[in-house]
Scaffold this active site. Sequence first.
Site, PDB file in Angstrom:
ATOM      1  N   ASP A  13       0.624  -1.156   0.188  1.00  0.00           N
ATOM      2  CA  ASP A  13       0.027   0.189   0.315  1.00  0.00           C
ATOM      3  C   ASP A  13       0.642   1.512  -0.392  1.00  0.00           C
ATOM      4  O   ASP A  13       0.502   2.728   0.447  1.00  0.00           O
ATOM      5  CB  ASP A  13      -0.920   0.275   1.103  1.00  0.00           C
ATOM      6  CG  ASP A  13      -1.559  -1.162   1.416  1.00  0.00           C
ATOM      7  OD1 ASP A  13      -1.859  -1.819   0.252  1.00  0.00           O
ATOM      8  OD2 ASP A  13      -1.438  -1.392   2.172  1.00  0.00           O
ATOM      9  N   LYS A  16       2.126   2.823  -5.256  1.00  0.00           N
ATOM     10  CA  LYS A  16       3.344   2.124  -6.668  1.00  0.00           C
ATOM     11  C   LYS A  16       2.334   2.244  -7.203  1.00  0.00           C
ATOM     12  O   LYS A  16       3.091   2.321  -8.112  1.00  0.00           O
ATOM     13  CB  LYS A  16       3.535   0.412  -6.344  1.00  0.00           C
ATOM     14  CG  LYS A  16       4.737   0.778  -4.712  1.00  0.00           C
ATOM     15  CD  LYS A  16       4.105  -1.536  -4.890  1.00  0.00           C
ATOM     16  CE  LYS A  16       3.594  -1.993  -4.588  1.00  0.00           C
ATOM     17  NZ  LYS A  16       2.867  -1.940  -2.914  1.00  0.00           N
ATOM     18  N   GLY A  40      -4.377  -3.807  -3.983  1.00  0.00           N
ATOM     19  CA  GLY A  40      -4.460  -3.319  -4.676  1.00  0.00           C
ATOM     20  C   GLY A  40      -4.045  -2.598  -5.041  1.00  0.00           C
ATOM     21  O   GLY A  40      -3.184  -1.705  -4.525  1.00  0.00           O
ATOM     22  N   HIS A  41      -4.411  -1.498  -6.193  1.00  0.00           N
ATOM     23  CA  HIS A  41      -3.828  -0.321  -6.742  1.00  0.00           C
ATOM     24  C   HIS A  41      -4.681   0.908  -7.242  1.00  0.00           C
ATOM     25  O   HIS A  41      -5.545   0.527  -7.697  1.00  0.00           O
ATOM     26  CB  HIS A  41      -2.620   0.040  -8.311  1.00  0.00           C
ATOM     27  CG  HIS A  41      -2.283  -2.065  -8.673  1.00  0.00           C
ATOM     28  ND1 HIS A  41      -2.995  -3.538  -8.131  1.00  0.00           N
ATOM     29  CD2 HIS A  41      -3.143  -1.898  -9.846  1.00  0.00           C
ATOM     30  CE1 HIS A  41      -3.022  -4.091  -9.245  1.00  0.00           C
ATOM     31  NE2 HIS A  41      -3.109  -3.784 -10.448  1.00  0.00           N
ATOM     32  N   GLN A 228       2.119  -5.904  -3.353  1.00  0.00           N
ATOM     33  CA  GLN A 228       3.094  -5.901  -1.505  1.00  0.00           C
ATOM     34  C   GLN A 228       4.239  -5.318  -1.250  1.00  0.00           C
ATOM     35  O   GLN A 228       3.927  -4.111  -2.168  1.00  0.00           O
ATOM     36  CB  GLN A 228       2.393  -7.381  -1.147  1.00  0.00           C
ATOM     37  CG  GLN A 228       1.364  -7.768  -1.600  1.00  0.00           C
ATOM     38  CD  GLN A 228       0.934  -9.064  -2.430  1.00  0.00           C
ATOM     39  OE1 GLN A 228       1.631  -8.797  -3.248  1.00  0.00           O
ATOM     40  NE2 GLN A 228      -0.251  -8.305  -2.875  1.00  0.00           N
ATOM     41  N   THR A 303      -7.303  -0.894  -0.112  1.00  0.00           N
ATOM     42  CA  THR A 303      -8.378  -0.507  -1.828  1.00  0.00           C
ATOM     43  C   THR A 303      -9.105  -1.851  -1.686  1.00  0.00           C
ATOM     44  O   THR A 303     -10.996  -2.246  -2.141  1.00  0.00           O
ATOM     45  CB  THR A 303      -7.718  -0.636  -2.584  1.00  0.00           C
ATOM     46  OG1 THR A 303      -6.423   0.227  -1.880  1.00  0.00           O
ATOM     47  CG2 THR A 303      -7.457  -0.812  -4.108  1.00  0.00           C
TER      48      THR A 303
HETATM   49  P1  IMP Z   1      -3.176 -12.740   1.163  1.00  0.00           P
HETATM   50  O1  IMP Z   1      -1.725 -11.883   0.534  1.00  0.00           O
HETATM   51  O2  IMP Z   1      -3.749 -12.436   1.062  1.00  0.00           O
HETATM   52  O3  IMP Z   1      -1.899 -14.245   2.134  1.00  0.00           O
HETATM   53  O4  IMP Z   1      -2.409 -12.571   3.253  1.00  0.00           O
HETATM   54  C1  IMP Z   1      -0.887 -12.559   3.494  1.00  0.00           C
HETATM   55  C2  IMP Z   1      -1.158 -10.944   4.321  1.00  0.00           C
HETATM   56  O5  IMP Z   1      -0.282  -9.438   3.218  1.00  0.00           O
HETATM   57  C3  IMP Z   1      -1.787 -10.179   5.172  1.00  0.00           C
HETATM   58  O6  IMP Z   1      -1.013  -9.528   6.629  1.00  0.00           O
HETATM   59  C4  IMP Z   1      -2.515  -9.052   4.690  1.00  0.00           C
HETATM   60  O7  IMP Z   1      -3.245  -7.864   5.231  1.00  0.00           O
HETATM   61  C5  IMP Z   1      -1.171  -9.150   3.413  1.00  0.00           C
HETATM   62  N1  IMP Z   1      -1.286  -8.113   1.765  1.00  0.00           N
HETATM   63  C6  IMP Z   1      -1.809  -8.750   1.243  1.00  0.00           C
HETATM   64  N2  IMP Z   1      -1.725  -8.318   0.105  1.00  0.00           N
HETATM   65  C7  IMP Z   1      -1.659  -6.949   0.408  1.00  0.00           C
HETATM   66  C8  IMP Z   1      -1.977  -5.976  -0.730  1.00  0.00           C
HETATM   67  O8  IMP Z   1      -1.864  -5.234  -1.188  1.00  0.00           O
HETATM   68  N3  IMP Z   1      -1.307  -4.410   0.813  1.00  0.00           N
HETATM   69  C9  IMP Z   1      -1.598  -4.591   1.558  1.00  0.00           C
HETATM   70  N4  IMP Z   1      -0.661  -5.943   2.633  1.00  0.00           N
HETATM   71  C10 IMP Z   1      -1.804  -6.668   1.498  1.00  0.00           C
END
Ligand code: IMP
Length: 437
Positions: A13, A16, A40-41, A228, A303
């Site tokens: 977040d 990017k 989310g972007h 991420q 997002t």
């Molecule tokens: P997963 O990717 O859904 O398995 O989530 C694993 C961890 O990564 C959790 O803490 C999510 O909140 C975090 N996470 C996954 N994708 C994002 C992102 O795009 N932004 C922020 N945190 C993310």
Amino acid sequence: MPGTSVIGLQWGDEAKGKIVDLLTLEHDIVVRYQGGANAGHTVVVGDQTYKLSLLPSGVLTPGVTCVIAGGVVFNPAKAIEELDELKRRGVEDYDNLKLSDRMHVIFPWHFAEDRAMDQSTSDGENIGTTQRGIGPCYRDKVGRAFAIRLGDLYRPNFRERVEHVTRAKNVAIAAMVPANEFTPLNAADIYEQYRDYAARLKPYVDDTTDYLLTAAEQGKRILFEGAQGALLDVDHGTYPYVTSSNSSGVGVSNGSGLPAKYINRVIGVVKAYSTRVGGGPFPTEQNNDIGQRIRDQGNEYGTVTRRPRRCGWLDAVAIRYTSRLSGVDSICVMLLDVLSGLDELQICTAYEIDGKRTNRFPSQVDDLRRAKPVYETLPGWSENLTKVRELDDLPANARAYLDRISEIVGTPIDMVSVGPARDQTIRVGKKLLAGVR
Ligand code: IMP
């Protein structure tokens, strides 16, 4: 061949999407190579805000080819939904999209498993996944026995494959959830649904590894859009509170299929403060009025999931680590405008763990949990920054804050963002949009 990668240096977040969108203008191809629809972007173009989770941000720039490479775990329903939404909003009917036939596909059992499995880490705190089936799909990829890749959707035995996997998954899920919460998955329904997705997406499916290798050999300009942030990297992040892919700079090659020699510029993206969604330690978290203020000012809600993000001060120990890990050449500092109005700002420059001061980012989550941030205090500024376009027009304290970040992290700052729109940007490195080093 100019290859640029954009990597988030915190817990995701970092905005990017805006940097990728700006850099897209000087590239021929934009590649997503890890993660999935958990990312989310948000991109603001004119008066329009686009929220994408799977398609690369490059889809908003006409003429650019967008690739979703083999390292992504692919949710076909989401891809179709986002393509339909872009079409509805008059973005060019997107035919420059290439989807890797090597991608692993997310199926309904992955959502069920994500819900069932999120709770149990080794120290009892939930990971707090996005519940998009990401971890279970990567697990099946590595496990191979129950994996289905996008290319498999076009093979004659696809129906049998779905029946076989559904049978096994129904047994596994039934064992993981209370009996009253278990609804068996229906193989015939899943087959029909995914057969329809496959037909719709067929024109885009390709061997993107070969496509990218050829493009790189021909000198095409390729932009790699990381999803991420590096602290969520499965190997190098705050394990187990991470995502299931290599979200730091080290993941670009394995996800895209392009060797590192084609990546000759790495841009790290950081927020002017820190946020985290989901579980796991966060040494500079401000569970107080400051944190709430940042959340409100920065609209810090997910997002993808709309979850309120945990907010805190900038952690320079963490971003110095992820910047080195990702081979970052320069950084972009985002959301600087959010900090206006705070009397003082804190930057964490070291941790104290069991009475010992260190600036090394711990490899073990237990150590990170015990880390007490050592702060450096800087004066704040009250001016609204959203209309500033030149570095010289920033308040002196805002410049001093940026200089200190650059100094601690050890990389120059290329860009500073003071709002979501494309033009709410201060170009520090004037050469940023004029090629590579
Ligand atoms: P997963 O990717 O859904 O398995 O989530 C694993 C961890 O990564 C959790 O803490 C999510 O909140 C975090 N996470 C996954 N994708 C994002 C992102 O795009 N932004 C922020 N945190 C993310």
